[in-house]
Motif scaffolding. Structure first.
Motif, short mmCIF file in Angstrom:
data_model
loop_
_atom_site.label_atom_id
_atom_site.label_comp_id
_atom_site.label_asym_id
_atom_site.label_seq_id
_atom_site.Cartn_x
_atom_site.Cartn_y
_atom_site.Cartn_z
N GLU A 171 0.82 -1.20 0.00
CA GLU A 171 0.00 0.00 0.00
C GLU A 171 0.86 1.26 0.00
O GLU A 171 0.60 2.21 -0.75
CB GLU A 171 -0.93 0.01 1.21
N ALA A 172 1.91 1.27 0.83
CA ALA A 172 2.81 2.43 0.86
C ALA A 172 3.51 2.61 -0.48
O ALA A 172 3.65 3.73 -0.98
CB ALA A 172 3.84 2.28 1.98
N LEU A 173 3.95 1.52 -1.09
CA LEU A 173 4.59 1.60 -2.40
C LEU A 173 3.61 2.12 -3.45
O LEU A 173 3.98 2.96 -4.29
CB LEU A 173 5.12 0.23 -2.81
N ARG A 174 2.38 1.67 -3.39
CA ARG A 174 1.38 2.14 -4.36
C ARG A 174 1.16 3.64 -4.21
O ARG A 174 1.11 4.38 -5.21
CB ARG A 174 0.06 1.40 -4.15
N VAL A 175 1.04 4.11 -2.98
CA VAL A 175 0.79 5.53 -2.74
C VAL A 175 1.98 6.38 -3.18
O VAL A 175 1.81 7.39 -3.89
CB VAL A 175 0.48 5.78 -1.26
N HIS A 176 3.17 5.99 -2.77
CA HIS A 176 4.35 6.81 -3.06
C HIS A 176 4.71 6.82 -4.55
O HIS A 176 5.33 7.77 -5.03
CB HIS A 176 5.56 6.33 -2.25
N ALA A 203 20.11 3.13 17.62
CA ALA A 203 18.66 3.02 17.71
C ALA A 203 18.05 4.36 18.10
O ALA A 203 18.68 5.19 18.76
CB ALA A 203 18.29 1.96 18.75
N GLY A 204 16.81 4.59 17.67
CA GLY A 204 16.09 5.79 18.05
C GLY A 204 16.43 7.04 17.26
O GLY A 204 15.93 8.13 17.57
N ALA A 205 17.25 6.92 16.22
CA ALA A 205 17.62 8.08 15.40
C ALA A 205 16.49 8.40 14.43
O ALA A 205 15.81 7.50 13.92
CB ALA A 205 18.91 7.81 14.63
N ARG A 206 16.29 9.68 14.18
CA ARG A 206 15.28 10.12 13.23
C ARG A 206 15.94 10.94 12.13
O ARG A 206 16.63 11.93 12.41
CB ARG A 206 14.18 10.92 13.93
N VAL A 207 15.74 10.53 10.90
CA VAL A 207 16.38 11.16 9.74
C VAL A 207 15.58 12.39 9.32
O VAL A 207 14.35 12.40 9.39
CB VAL A 207 16.46 10.15 8.58
N ARG A 208 16.28 13.42 8.88
CA ARG A 208 15.61 14.59 8.31
C ARG A 208 16.17 14.85 6.92
O ARG A 208 17.34 14.56 6.63
CB ARG A 208 15.80 15.82 9.20
N LEU A 209 15.34 15.39 6.06
CA LEU A 209 15.72 15.75 4.71
C LEU A 209 15.65 17.26 4.57
O LEU A 209 14.87 17.93 5.26
CB LEU A 209 14.80 15.10 3.68
N ASP A 210 16.45 17.81 3.67
CA ASP A 210 16.39 19.27 3.46
C ASP A 210 15.22 19.67 2.57
O ASP A 210 15.00 20.85 2.32
CB ASP A 210 17.71 19.78 2.87
N ARG A 211 14.45 18.70 2.12
CA ARG A 211 13.24 18.95 1.34
C ARG A 211 12.06 18.37 2.09
O ARG A 211 11.81 17.17 2.06
CB ARG A 211 13.37 18.34 -0.05
N GLY A 212 11.34 19.24 2.81
CA GLY A 212 10.29 18.80 3.69
C GLY A 212 9.18 18.03 3.01
O GLY A 212 8.55 17.16 3.62
N LEU A 214 9.38 15.71 1.07
CA LEU A 214 9.73 14.30 0.89
C LEU A 214 9.79 13.54 2.21
O LEU A 214 10.07 12.34 2.22
CB LEU A 214 11.09 14.19 0.19
N ALA A 215 9.53 14.22 3.31
CA ALA A 215 9.74 13.63 4.64
C ALA A 215 8.90 12.38 4.87
O ALA A 215 9.34 11.46 5.59
CB ALA A 215 9.45 14.67 5.72
N ASP A 216 7.71 12.30 4.29
CA ASP A 216 6.84 11.14 4.54
C ASP A 216 7.31 9.88 3.82
O ASP A 216 6.71 8.82 3.97
CB ASP A 216 5.40 11.46 4.16
N ARG A 217 8.37 9.99 3.06
CA ARG A 217 8.90 8.83 2.33
C ARG A 217 9.98 8.09 3.14
O ARG A 217 10.57 7.12 2.65
CB ARG A 217 9.50 9.29 0.99
N ILE A 218 10.24 8.52 4.37
CA ILE A 218 11.24 7.87 5.22
C ILE A 218 10.57 6.79 6.06
O ILE A 218 9.56 7.03 6.74
CB ILE A 218 11.92 8.89 6.15
N VAL A 242 11.81 5.90 0.19
CA VAL A 242 11.08 5.29 -0.93
C VAL A 242 10.85 6.36 -2.00
O VAL A 242 10.17 7.35 -1.76
CB VAL A 242 9.74 4.71 -0.46
N HIS A 243 11.40 6.13 -3.18
CA HIS A 243 11.28 7.08 -4.28
C HIS A 243 9.93 6.92 -4.98
O HIS A 243 9.14 6.04 -4.67
CB HIS A 243 12.44 6.89 -5.26
N SER A 244 9.69 7.78 -5.96
CA SER A 244 8.39 7.85 -6.64
C SER A 244 8.26 6.93 -7.84
O SER A 244 7.18 6.78 -8.40
CB SER A 244 8.15 9.28 -7.11
#
Length: 285
Positions: A171-176, A203-212, A214-218, A242-244
């Motif tokens: 489902e996530a792959l279909r959406v993205h 453990a417990g690290a959270r990644v950030r992107l410089d392009r907000g 795209l954040a929901d793709r992590i 996950v890319h588009s």
């Protein structure tokens, strides 16, 4: 980001690197007082290191009772991932063959056309096509001035890729991807490892992107790879972008809550993966 934008970014970066002057900034690991001036337009370097199965992939294969695929004799390509993403015919800088122990040494790599990074790419039956970053201009603002030595390149077996695809879920792959892809490699992906100053997964690290946008793709695979959430890394420190499944994208990757992890260059394009290790400071542990 469309291909034209990527190429424009290459041109701008090339101008900024040229403005630094030939060899004006030393590579990570090079003592500045010992750095020598070099002609970057004509410099050829050697990239050497070792290819290994990603530790989590080795554990998965062992749990499934599968022997690890052999690496000896497989071809390895040194390339610029950004330029591969826009189908640049000059993206490949050198090709070599893995030794019996997985080691490699590929010489005569020209640095004049490096824009963001150098990567080592493995593509062979039994493995997903994936590149591992071995040099990133994010650390220096300059192309390589010396040989890249002791590079660690991660190989991703097909079985491991299949487990990650199941963890993210259809489902996530279909959406993205708007239905364009059913697997991570079809979509294009970045697989990252977050480690501490000793090289231990964090453990417990959270990644950030410089392009907000795209954040929901992590995504963060669980320790057993059974599922993937969006809260933070498990004990193995892994994360996925996950890319588009469409045009190539470039972005920078960092960590929330700390400035000790330098922003890193990354990107994604359909049909392949990119492997990157995030560590504090500018020296790989």
């Amino acid at each position: 980001m469309k291909s034209s934008c990527l190429l424009a970014g290459c041109a701008l970066l090339g101008l900024s690197l040229a403005a630094c002057g030939s060899g004006s900034i030393p590579d990570p690991g090079t003592r500045t007082e010992d750095a020598q001036i070099v002609d970057l337009d004509n410099l050829l370097i050697t990239v050497n290191g070792r290819v290994e199965l990603l530790p989590e992939a080795s554990r998965l294969l062992s749990a499934q009772g599968q022997p690890p695929p052999a690496l000896a004799g497989l071809p390895l390509v040194i390339e610029e991932p950004l330029r591969v993403g826009v189908s640049d015919p000059s993206a490949t800088f050198g090709v070599g063959t893995l030794f019996e122990d997985g080691g490699f040494s590929i010489s005569d790599i020209p640095v004049r056309d490096v824009h963001l990074s150098l990567a080592a790419s493995l593509e062979h039956e039994g493995f997903v096509r994936a590149s591992t970053i071995v040099f990133d201009t994010a650390f220096t603002g300059s192309r390589p001035r010396t040989d890249v030595i002791d590079a660690r390149v991660w190989a991703l077996p097909v079985a491991f890729h299949e487990a990650l695809t199941r963890a993210v879920g259809p489902e996530a792959l279909r959406v993205h991807t708007e239905g364009r892809a059913q697997t991570l490699v079809e979509a294009g992906f970045v697989l990252g490892r977050v480690v501490d100053e000793t090289g231990k997964p964090m453990a417990g690290a959270r990644v950030r992107l410089d392009r907000g946008e795209l954040a929901d793709r992590i995504y963060y695979p669980s320790e057993d790879l059974a599922h993937a959430g969006q809260g933070g890394t498990s004990a193995h420190g892994l994360f996925l972008y996950v890319h588009s499944g469409a045009d190539a994208e470039t972005f920078r990757v960092g960590l929330h809550g700390t400035e000790t992890y330098v922003w890193r260059n990354a990107g994604a394009t359909p049909g392949r993966g990119l492997v990157i290790t995030l560590f504090p400071g500018t020296y790989a542990p």
